[in-house]
Write a protein that holds these residues in place. Structure first.
Motif, PDB file in Angstrom:
ATOM      1  N   LEU A 156      30.945   5.956 -25.033  1.00  0.00           N
ATOM      2  CA  LEU A 156      32.471   5.517 -24.396  1.00  0.00           C
ATOM      3  C   LEU A 156      32.925   6.578 -23.216  1.00  0.00           C
ATOM      4  O   LEU A 156      33.488   6.793 -22.085  1.00  0.00           O
ATOM      5  CB  LEU A 156      33.098   4.458 -25.288  1.00  0.00           C
ATOM      6  CG  LEU A 156      34.654   3.668 -24.900  1.00  0.00           C
ATOM      7  CD1 LEU A 156      33.934   2.891 -24.103  1.00  0.00           C
ATOM      8  CD2 LEU A 156      35.288   2.995 -25.438  1.00  0.00           C
ATOM      9  N   PHE A 157      33.225   7.970 -24.177  1.00  0.00           N
ATOM     10  CA  PHE A 157      33.784   8.917 -23.620  1.00  0.00           C
ATOM     11  C   PHE A 157      33.188  10.265 -22.913  1.00  0.00           C
ATOM     12  O   PHE A 157      33.605  11.487 -23.183  1.00  0.00           O
ATOM     13  CB  PHE A 157      34.762   9.789 -24.207  1.00  0.00           C
ATOM     14  CG  PHE A 157      35.843   8.277 -24.965  1.00  0.00           C
ATOM     15  CD1 PHE A 157      37.005   7.949 -24.281  1.00  0.00           C
ATOM     16  CD2 PHE A 157      36.217   7.608 -26.175  1.00  0.00           C
ATOM     17  CE1 PHE A 157      38.393   7.074 -24.234  1.00  0.00           C
ATOM     18  CE2 PHE A 157      36.872   6.848 -26.566  1.00  0.00           C
ATOM     19  CZ  PHE A 157      37.854   6.460 -25.578  1.00  0.00           C
ATOM     20  N   THR A 158      31.586  10.112 -23.159  1.00  0.00           N
ATOM     21  CA  THR A 158      31.044  11.022 -22.396  1.00  0.00           C
ATOM     22  C   THR A 158      29.912  10.155 -20.823  1.00  0.00           C
ATOM     23  O   THR A 158      30.975  11.145 -19.917  1.00  0.00           O
ATOM     24  CB  THR A 158      29.565  11.454 -23.589  1.00  0.00           C
ATOM     25  OG1 THR A 158      29.057  10.119 -23.839  1.00  0.00           O
ATOM     26  CG2 THR A 158      30.655  12.342 -24.594  1.00  0.00           C
ATOM     27  N   SER A 159      29.059   9.435 -20.919  1.00  0.00           N
ATOM     28  CA  SER A 159      28.748   9.155 -20.029  1.00  0.00           C
ATOM     29  C   SER A 159      29.667   8.088 -19.585  1.00  0.00           C
ATOM     30  O   SER A 159      29.759   8.554 -18.357  1.00  0.00           O
ATOM     31  CB  SER A 159      27.274   8.906 -20.204  1.00  0.00           C
ATOM     32  OG  SER A 159      27.340   7.736 -21.195  1.00  0.00           O
ATOM     33  N   GLY A 160      30.497   7.389 -20.673  1.00  0.00           N
ATOM     34  CA  GLY A 160      30.696   6.513 -20.123  1.00  0.00           C
ATOM     35  C   GLY A 160      31.867   6.660 -19.254  1.00  0.00           C
ATOM     36  O   GLY A 160      32.824   6.260 -17.393  1.00  0.00           O
ATOM     37  N   LEU A 161      32.302   8.079 -20.009  1.00  0.00           N
ATOM     38  CA  LEU A 161      34.155   8.472 -18.934  1.00  0.00           C
ATOM     39  C   LEU A 161      33.438   9.312 -17.347  1.00  0.00           C
ATOM     40  O   LEU A 161      33.966   8.939 -17.003  1.00  0.00           O
ATOM     41  CB  LEU A 161      34.472   9.239 -19.729  1.00  0.00           C
ATOM     42  CG  LEU A 161      35.584  10.292 -19.491  1.00  0.00           C
ATOM     43  CD1 LEU A 161      37.062   9.241 -18.845  1.00  0.00           C
ATOM     44  CD2 LEU A 161      36.077  11.317 -20.631  1.00  0.00           C
ATOM     45  N   GLY A 162      31.924   9.705 -17.801  1.00  0.00           N
ATOM     46  CA  GLY A 162      32.259  10.300 -16.524  1.00  0.00           C
ATOM     47  C   GLY A 162      31.793   9.856 -14.902  1.00  0.00           C
ATOM     48  O   GLY A 162      31.776   9.388 -14.150  1.00  0.00           O
ATOM     49  N   ALA A 163      31.121   8.105 -15.964  1.00  0.00           N
ATOM     50  CA  ALA A 163      30.994   7.711 -14.833  1.00  0.00           C
ATOM     51  C   ALA A 163      32.151   6.661 -13.734  1.00  0.00           C
ATOM     52  O   ALA A 163      32.765   6.271 -12.385  1.00  0.00           O
ATOM     53  CB  ALA A 163      29.975   5.795 -15.368  1.00  0.00           C
ATOM     54  N   HIS A 164      32.810   6.309 -14.904  1.00  0.00           N
ATOM     55  CA  HIS A 164      33.775   5.922 -14.244  1.00  0.00           C
ATOM     56  C   HIS A 164      35.081   6.759 -13.264  1.00  0.00           C
ATOM     57  O   HIS A 164      35.582   6.285 -12.763  1.00  0.00           O
ATOM     58  CB  HIS A 164      35.012   5.331 -15.043  1.00  0.00           C
ATOM     59  CG  HIS A 164      34.488   3.603 -16.314  1.00  0.00           C
ATOM     60  ND1 HIS A 164      35.780   3.034 -16.696  1.00  0.00           N
ATOM     61  CD2 HIS A 164      33.699   2.790 -16.491  1.00  0.00           C
ATOM     62  CE1 HIS A 164      35.254   2.300 -16.679  1.00  0.00           C
ATOM     63  NE2 HIS A 164      33.834   2.573 -16.935  1.00  0.00           N
ATOM     64  N   LEU A 165      34.695   8.014 -13.985  1.00  0.00           N
ATOM     65  CA  LEU A 165      35.537   8.877 -12.808  1.00  0.00           C
ATOM     66  C   LEU A 165      34.819   9.502 -11.549  1.00  0.00           C
ATOM     67  O   LEU A 165      35.746   9.372 -10.984  1.00  0.00           O
ATOM     68  CB  LEU A 165      35.686  10.324 -13.845  1.00  0.00           C
ATOM     69  CG  LEU A 165      36.599  10.811 -14.880  1.00  0.00           C
ATOM     70  CD1 LEU A 165      36.357  11.213 -15.473  1.00  0.00           C
ATOM     71  CD2 LEU A 165      37.782  10.140 -14.297  1.00  0.00           C
ATOM     72  N   THR A 166      33.576   9.096 -11.558  1.00  0.00           N
ATOM     73  CA  THR A 166      32.707   9.189 -10.403  1.00  0.00           C
ATOM     74  C   THR A 166      33.607   7.799  -9.385  1.00  0.00           C
ATOM     75  O   THR A 166      33.428   8.212  -8.222  1.00  0.00           O
ATOM     76  CB  THR A 166      31.624   8.851 -10.607  1.00  0.00           C
ATOM     77  OG1 THR A 166      31.561   7.580 -11.054  1.00  0.00           O
ATOM     78  CG2 THR A 166      30.991   9.890 -11.264  1.00  0.00           C
TER      79      THR A 166
END
Length: 292
Positions: A156-166
């Protein structure tokens, strides 16, 4: 004397009314159908009016833990909101002065709005799979015991966070660029002439003037993260966010429970928007009171 409105005005007014109905009609339809009676279905007419489906939703929908997904979405949205605001503010402040690679960095940041969301999601998922393979290969080659149970870095807070920040960062950056392009630099110069340090100039001059815009950036950050599906679909890991659970339920739930859940998610977005406007109004009132 008042001019009489011609046919063109009424045609444009009708077109605008139809446009608003097109935008908000589906949301209003879901809201109304969520109050179906106990024997109601997914379509009109209403079979009574009740809050039965909200009560059922409160108990949980099938085997899916809706409230766990709700909490995950809220936590992720708050982290995305905070990071989007801080990074956008820092970048907007930095871009006021020229530096090498400024144009390239700007275009790379905005490019994520052009690339299809599903491609971004797949790219992030592939990147983390490569990281996982590298970690596992290293653990096997060097017999690293504490990596024996390593599964994946996706989450949630690794790949998921990065995806949302893009998705959220380009909007935040564009807002801050527009704000600082119109910012009166004379105020900062006057503060420095009066002996203010760079931090004092930022805190007492810049920040109060851009605070409403920061609230807007925060609002974008949370609401875009809260509703995101495509960029989360491949990069979120094993635990789904609420929009992904909602998408999955559309194929399994055949009762107005799904409408109750959709109304709840929309209500959270409306609540965040309302709180943002209230925060801006409170900030302005406090500024006027301190100035008086």
């Amino acid at each position: 004397m008042e001019e009489r409105r011609g046919l063109g005005f009424w045609l444009l007014a009708l077109f605008f009314a139809l446009f608003v109905l097109f935008l908000y009609g589906p949301t209003l339809t879901i809201l109304v159908l969520s109050f179906q009676g106990v024997d109601g279905g997914l379509t009109f007419p209403l079979q009574g009016v009740s809050t039965h489906w909200y009560q059922t939703l409160w108990k949980g929908v099938g085997v899916v833990d809706i409230w766990a997904a709700f909490r995950r979405s809220v936590k992720l949205g708050l982290v995305v909101m905070l990071l989007t605001t801080l990074i956008s503010l820092s970048a907007g402040y930095a871009f006021r002065r020229r530096f090498p690679g400024q144009g390239l960095l700007f275009h790379l940041t905005i490019a994520s709005l052009i690339v299809p969301s599903i491609v971004v999601s797949l790219g992030i998922a592939l990147e983390f799979r490569l990281i996982d393979d590298a970690v596992k290969a290293y653990a096997e080659a060097h017999s690293v015991g504490w990596l024996a149970d390593y599964a994946t870095a996706m989450g949630l807070f690794t790949s998921g966070l990065g995806a949302h920040l893009t998705w959220t960062l380009p909007f935040g950056l564009l807002i801050m660029f527009a704000v600082f392009n119109r910012f009166p630099a004379q105020l900062e110069e006057a503060a420095r002439d009066l002996g203010a340090s760079p931090w004092q100039v930022f805190r007492h001059v810049v920040l109060p003037l851009i605070a409403p815009s920061l609230v807007g950036v925060a609002l974008f950050g949370f609401t875009l993260s809260w509703d995101e599906i495509a960029r989360s679909s491949q990069a979120i890991g094993d635990l789904n966010t609420l929009p992904l659970e909602l998408q999955g339920l559309t194929t399994t739930v055949t009762t107005p429970e799904i409408y109750a859940l959709g109304t709840l998610t929309t209500g959270v977005s409306v609540l965040v928007i309302g709180l943002s406007f209230a925060a801006i109004a409170l900030w302005r009132r406090l500024r006027l009171r301190s100035a008086a």
